[in-house]
Design an enzyme around this catalytic site. Structure first.
Site, short mmCIF file in Angstrom:
data_model
loop_
_atom_site.label_atom_id
_atom_site.label_comp_id
_atom_site.label_asym_id
_atom_site.label_seq_id
_atom_site.Cartn_x
_atom_site.Cartn_y
_atom_site.Cartn_z
N LYS A 70 0.80 -1.23 0.00
CA LYS A 70 0.00 0.00 0.00
C LYS A 70 0.83 1.27 0.00
O LYS A 70 0.35 2.33 -0.36
CB LYS A 70 -0.98 0.00 1.19
CG LYS A 70 -2.05 -1.05 1.01
CD LYS A 70 -3.19 -0.92 1.99
CE LYS A 70 -4.31 -1.87 1.60
NZ LYS A 70 -5.44 -1.85 2.51
N LYS A 101 -5.05 -11.03 -6.11
CA LYS A 101 -6.32 -11.32 -5.42
C LYS A 101 -7.35 -10.26 -5.79
O LYS A 101 -6.99 -9.12 -6.14
CB LYS A 101 -6.11 -11.39 -3.90
CG LYS A 101 -5.89 -10.06 -3.23
CD LYS A 101 -6.30 -10.10 -1.75
CE LYS A 101 -6.55 -8.68 -1.27
NZ LYS A 101 -7.58 -8.51 -0.31
N LYS A 134 -10.68 -4.43 -3.34
CA LYS A 134 -11.42 -3.18 -3.55
C LYS A 134 -10.54 -2.11 -4.18
O LYS A 134 -11.03 -1.22 -4.87
CB LYS A 134 -11.90 -2.64 -2.19
CG LYS A 134 -13.20 -3.21 -1.73
CD LYS A 134 -13.52 -2.71 -0.33
CE LYS A 134 -13.49 -3.83 0.67
NZ LYS A 134 -13.20 -3.45 2.03
P1 ADP Z 1 -9.77 -5.52 0.09
O1 ADP Z 1 -8.42 -6.10 -0.18
O2 ADP Z 1 -10.71 -5.79 -1.00
O3 ADP Z 1 -9.70 -4.07 0.49
P2 ADP Z 1 -10.13 -6.02 2.87
O4 ADP Z 1 -8.69 -5.86 3.14
O5 ADP Z 1 -11.09 -4.96 3.33
O6 ADP Z 1 -10.36 -6.30 1.31
O7 ADP Z 1 -10.58 -7.41 3.46
C1 ADP Z 1 -11.73 -7.67 4.17
C2 ADP Z 1 -11.82 -9.16 4.46
O8 ADP Z 1 -12.03 -9.87 3.25
C3 ADP Z 1 -10.55 -9.74 5.08
O9 ADP Z 1 -10.89 -10.77 5.99
C4 ADP Z 1 -9.83 -10.31 3.90
O10 ADP Z 1 -8.96 -11.35 4.25
C5 ADP Z 1 -10.99 -10.80 3.05
N1 ADP Z 1 -10.61 -10.76 1.63
C6 ADP Z 1 -10.30 -9.65 0.93
N2 ADP Z 1 -10.03 -9.96 -0.36
C7 ADP Z 1 -10.19 -11.30 -0.46
C8 ADP Z 1 -10.06 -12.22 -1.55
N3 ADP Z 1 -9.75 -11.80 -2.76
N4 ADP Z 1 -10.28 -13.53 -1.30
C9 ADP Z 1 -10.63 -13.95 -0.06
N5 ADP Z 1 -10.77 -13.14 1.01
C10 ADP Z 1 -10.56 -11.83 0.81
#
Ligand code: ADP
Ligand code: TRP
Length: 342
Positions: free
Chosen positions: A133, A212, A215
């Site tokens: 990040k 992965k 968001k």
């Molecule tokens: P992002 O990376 O989309 O901002 P967050 O960091 O807010 O997501 O993650 C929120 C929750 O969702 C966490 O528990 C994270 O491990 C899970 N998570 C986020 N992206 C994925 C993914 N691509 N596959 C599985 N779990 C995910």
């Protein structure tokens, strides 16, 4: 005799309730949830809650979310309310789980300051999320100390398990390091929590199978409140692999394997069954099926969400925050006592 029986029954029930292991997790109110958030985290929260085996705590990590844009106050309020409603529409139930908001419980941030004093800088510097990040631009200090606040969120409730997607493992590991450091300096206070994953701890991006779904890269996301047309459009242009066979092979066919995993998880059909059903058919046909599966699965969720009022959602989380605060405050007192602050 009847009285003794009732007494014994009361004791057995009390034991079952008392002995339930605690789980805790949270999501940031930082925009719409995608199927990765759902399959890696939120779906698991609901299943763990409904299993009746755990004492469940789920919260909104609003303080974490201010480490990154957007910074507009109206947008923040909207994102917090939206996440409250997503939790409720997905099936989290205030009668079964304690649902709360991080910033309503000052003990989290107080404990986080205390934890700063036992956290080695080296541990924070090697966190991959911080490295990723902070890559493109100047990072703020909150992004750096983010995992310390996360450790406080977790350890203040002394949970046995933390259900999250795979990308959070390093942060959960750090919370164990912080627990050990604190315990060895001040005496045993914190048990070490373990991660808890779903079968799909890493959903990959629709437009880049090496990443992965996240968001921060909305083009590769399938959002759980996308309408059926949008879902169909996104899936039809999802990156698939060379060849044409609908076959699970995470190494050589990561794109189609990701879609098979999604369709299987949301239809409860085994991947092998889907492979058989789509033998001899092309990617396009499978993508249409996957789109319909996703759209149908989330239709009820979308409907429930539109029916929830802001006032109701806020009321539920305020009540839950009051309950969670009692536990958090008790741990903070114990900690301050150990350190010699009271
Ligand atoms: P992002 O990376 O989309 O901002 P967050 O960091 O807010 O997501 O993650 C929120 C929750 O969702 C966490 O528990 C994270 O491990 C899970 N998570 C986020 N992206 C994925 C993914 N691509 N596959 C599985 N779990 C995910
Ligand atoms: N870092 C988590 C995420 O991005 C959110 C979070 C903050 C969290 N505190 C937590 C998750 C405590 C589990 C436990 O998803």
């Amino acid at each position: 005799m009847a009285m003794l029986d009732s007494f014994n029954l009361f004791i057995s029930i009390a034991k079952i309730i008392y002995m339930k292991e605690r789980i805790l997790s949270g999501l940031q109110p930082s925009g719409r949830l995608h199927v990765g958030n759902y399959l890696g985290a939120l779906k698991n929260f609901v299943e763990l809650q409904n299993s009746g085996e755990y004492d469940c705590f789920f919260f909104i990590a609003d303080y974490h979310s201010i480490s990154e844009p957007p910074y507009e106050s109206e947008q923040k309020r909207k994102d917090i309310l939206d996440l409250m409603k997503s939790y409720l529409a997905a099936g989290l139930d205030p009668k079964k789980s304690t649902l709360f908001v991080q910033s309503q419980i000052p003990a989290h941030t107080e404990l986080s300051w205390i934890f700063n004093s036992v956290t080695p800088m080296g541990e924070l510097s090697r966190m991959t999320q911080f490295k990723d990040k902070s890559e493109d631009g100047e990072a703020n200090a909150a992004l750096f100390t983010y995992p310390v606040l996360q450790a406080a969120d977790i350890l203040i409730y002394k949970p046995a398990f933390v259900p999250t997607g795979e990308d959070q493992d390093q942060h959960i590991e750090l919370s164990r390091v912080i627990a050990r450091k604190f315990n060895s300096r001040y005496g045993e206070v914190f048990p070490e929590p373990q991660s808890k994953h779903t079968d799909i701890p890493r959903v990959i991006s629709l437009n880049d199978p090496s990443k992965k779904m996240s968001k921060s890269k909305p083009n590769g996301c399938l959002f759980i409140d996308d309408g059926p047309e949008e879902i169909a459009k996104k899936l039809s242009s999802a990156v698939t692999d060379s060849g044409s066979e609908i076959k699970y092979d995470a190494v050589h066919k990561p794109g189609i394997s990701n879609l098979l995993r999604l369709a299987s998880a949301l239809s409860s059909k085994e991947i092998a069954v889907l492979e058989q059903e789509f033998a001899g058919k092309n990617y396009g046909e499978f993508k249409s099926y996957a789109a319909k599966t996703v759209a149908d699965y989330f239709a009820a969720y979308r409907e429930r969400k539109t029916k929830l009022s802001d006032a109701k959602a806020e009321k539920i989380f305020t009540k839950g925050s009051m309950k969670a605060a009692k536990i958090a405050d008790a741990t903070l007192l114990e900690v301050k006592d150990r350190i010699g602050l009271i």
